[in-house]
Design an enzyme around this catalytic site. Sequence first.
Site, PDB file in Angstrom:
ATOM      1  N   CYS A   7       0.854  -1.201   0.000  1.00 32.10           N
ATOM      2  CA  CYS A   7       0.000   0.000   0.000  1.00 32.10           C
ATOM      3  C   CYS A   7       0.886   1.246   0.000  1.00 32.10           C
ATOM      4  CB  CYS A   7      -0.920   0.012   1.216  1.00 32.10           C
ATOM      5  SG  CYS A   7      -2.378  -1.047   1.056  1.00 32.10           S
ATOM      6  N   ASP A  30      10.928  -6.144  -8.248  1.00 32.22           N
ATOM      7  CA  ASP A  30      11.107  -6.792  -6.945  1.00 32.22           C
ATOM      8  C   ASP A  30      12.477  -6.388  -6.393  1.00 32.22           C
ATOM      9  OD1 ASP A  30       9.787  -9.618  -5.537  1.00 32.22           O
ATOM     10  OD2 ASP A  30      11.800  -8.980  -4.937  1.00 32.22           O
ATOM     11  N   HIS A  46      -6.118  -2.766  -1.195  1.00 32.13           N
ATOM     12  CA  HIS A  46      -5.542  -3.728  -0.245  1.00 32.13           C
ATOM     13  C   HIS A  46      -6.437  -4.969  -0.154  1.00 32.13           C
ATOM     14  CE1 HIS A  46      -3.025  -5.126   3.060  1.00 32.13           C
ATOM     15  NE2 HIS A  46      -4.158  -5.578   3.600  1.00 32.13           N
ATOM     16  N   HIS A  99      -0.343 -10.032  -4.649  1.00 32.54           N
ATOM     17  CA  HIS A  99       0.643  -9.627  -5.665  1.00 32.54           C
ATOM     18  C   HIS A  99       0.984 -10.816  -6.544  1.00 32.54           C
ATOM     19  CE1 HIS A  99       2.795 -11.009  -2.063  1.00 32.54           C
ATOM     20  NE2 HIS A  99       3.713 -11.494  -2.892  1.00 32.54           N
TER      21      HIS A  99
HETATM   22  P1  5GP Z   1       5.969 -13.225  -1.540  1.00 33.76           P
HETATM   23  O1  5GP Z   1       7.094 -13.963  -0.878  1.00 33.76           O
HETATM   24  O2  5GP Z   1       5.014 -12.646  -0.518  1.00 33.76           O
HETATM   25  O3  5GP Z   1       5.266 -13.992  -2.614  1.00 33.76           O
HETATM   26  O4  5GP Z   1       6.652 -12.027  -2.304  1.00 33.76           O
HETATM   27  C1  5GP Z   1       6.985 -10.829  -1.719  1.00 33.76           C
HETATM   28  C2  5GP Z   1       8.020 -10.188  -2.606  1.00 33.76           C
HETATM   29  O5  5GP Z   1       8.082  -8.825  -2.298  1.00 33.76           O
HETATM   30  C3  5GP Z   1       9.432 -10.750  -2.430  1.00 33.76           C
HETATM   31  O6  5GP Z   1       9.895 -11.245  -3.696  1.00 33.76           O
HETATM   32  C4  5GP Z   1      10.240  -9.559  -1.936  1.00 33.76           C
HETATM   33  O7  5GP Z   1      11.539  -9.527  -2.487  1.00 33.76           O
HETATM   34  C5  5GP Z   1       9.404  -8.381  -2.396  1.00 33.76           C
HETATM   35  N1  5GP Z   1       9.481  -7.222  -1.530  1.00 33.76           N
HETATM   36  C6  5GP Z   1       9.284  -7.179  -0.176  1.00 33.76           C
HETATM   37  N2  5GP Z   1       9.376  -5.920   0.281  1.00 33.76           N
HETATM   38  C7  5GP Z   1       9.624  -5.136  -0.804  1.00 33.76           C
HETATM   39  C8  5GP Z   1       9.825  -3.727  -0.957  1.00 33.76           C
HETATM   40  O8  5GP Z   1       9.777  -2.938  -0.022  1.00 33.76           O
HETATM   41  N3  5GP Z   1      10.067  -3.285  -2.226  1.00 33.76           N
HETATM   42  C9  5GP Z   1      10.110  -4.136  -3.297  1.00 33.76           C
HETATM   43  N4  5GP Z   1      10.351  -3.589  -4.485  1.00 33.76           N
HETATM   44  N5  5GP Z   1       9.925  -5.456  -3.187  1.00 33.76           N
HETATM   45  C10 5GP Z   1       9.680  -5.953  -1.950  1.00 33.76           C
HETATM   46 ZN    ZN Z   2      -1.783  -3.273   1.266  1.00 32.82          ZN
END
Ligand code: 5GP
Ligand code: ZN
Length: 113
Positions: A7, A30, A46, A99
Amino acid sequence: MDGCIFCKIAEKKLDSQIVHEDSEVIAFEDMNPQAPVHILIVPKKHIIDLLHLSSTDEGLIGKIHSVAKRIAKERKIEKGFRIICNCGEEAGESVGHLHFHLLGGRRLEWPPG
Ligand code: 5GP
Ligand code: ZN
């Protein structure tokens, strides 16, 4: 939603490298890329995860995939790319805001880990 990283990114309160934005969806690099192309495509609204998707928000899922298609073409990864939505802790979900990962630019193994 307060305290939600994605968010904050959508509201530009947290920096990110944005690659697409419209009224409903934002896509950004990412911060810990797992492939040469690793972009997160996120609804601005959200929604915690797919289990929390309501029927009125179904259209967002199609839109996100259209955005993924456009970015895949822009980044020239048509030879092979993957769209991943981790749902639940056992699947590796670490951010509780829906996401979709767009991954490409290298050979992707199957099955995923
Ligand atoms: P999940 O593990 O929930 O499927 O994916 C979360 C993704 O968000 C991970 O690949 C992580 O690297 C990315 N991520 C987490 N925090 C941030 C952030 O603050 N900025 C960016 N650009 N990516 C983020
Ligand atoms: Zn959110």
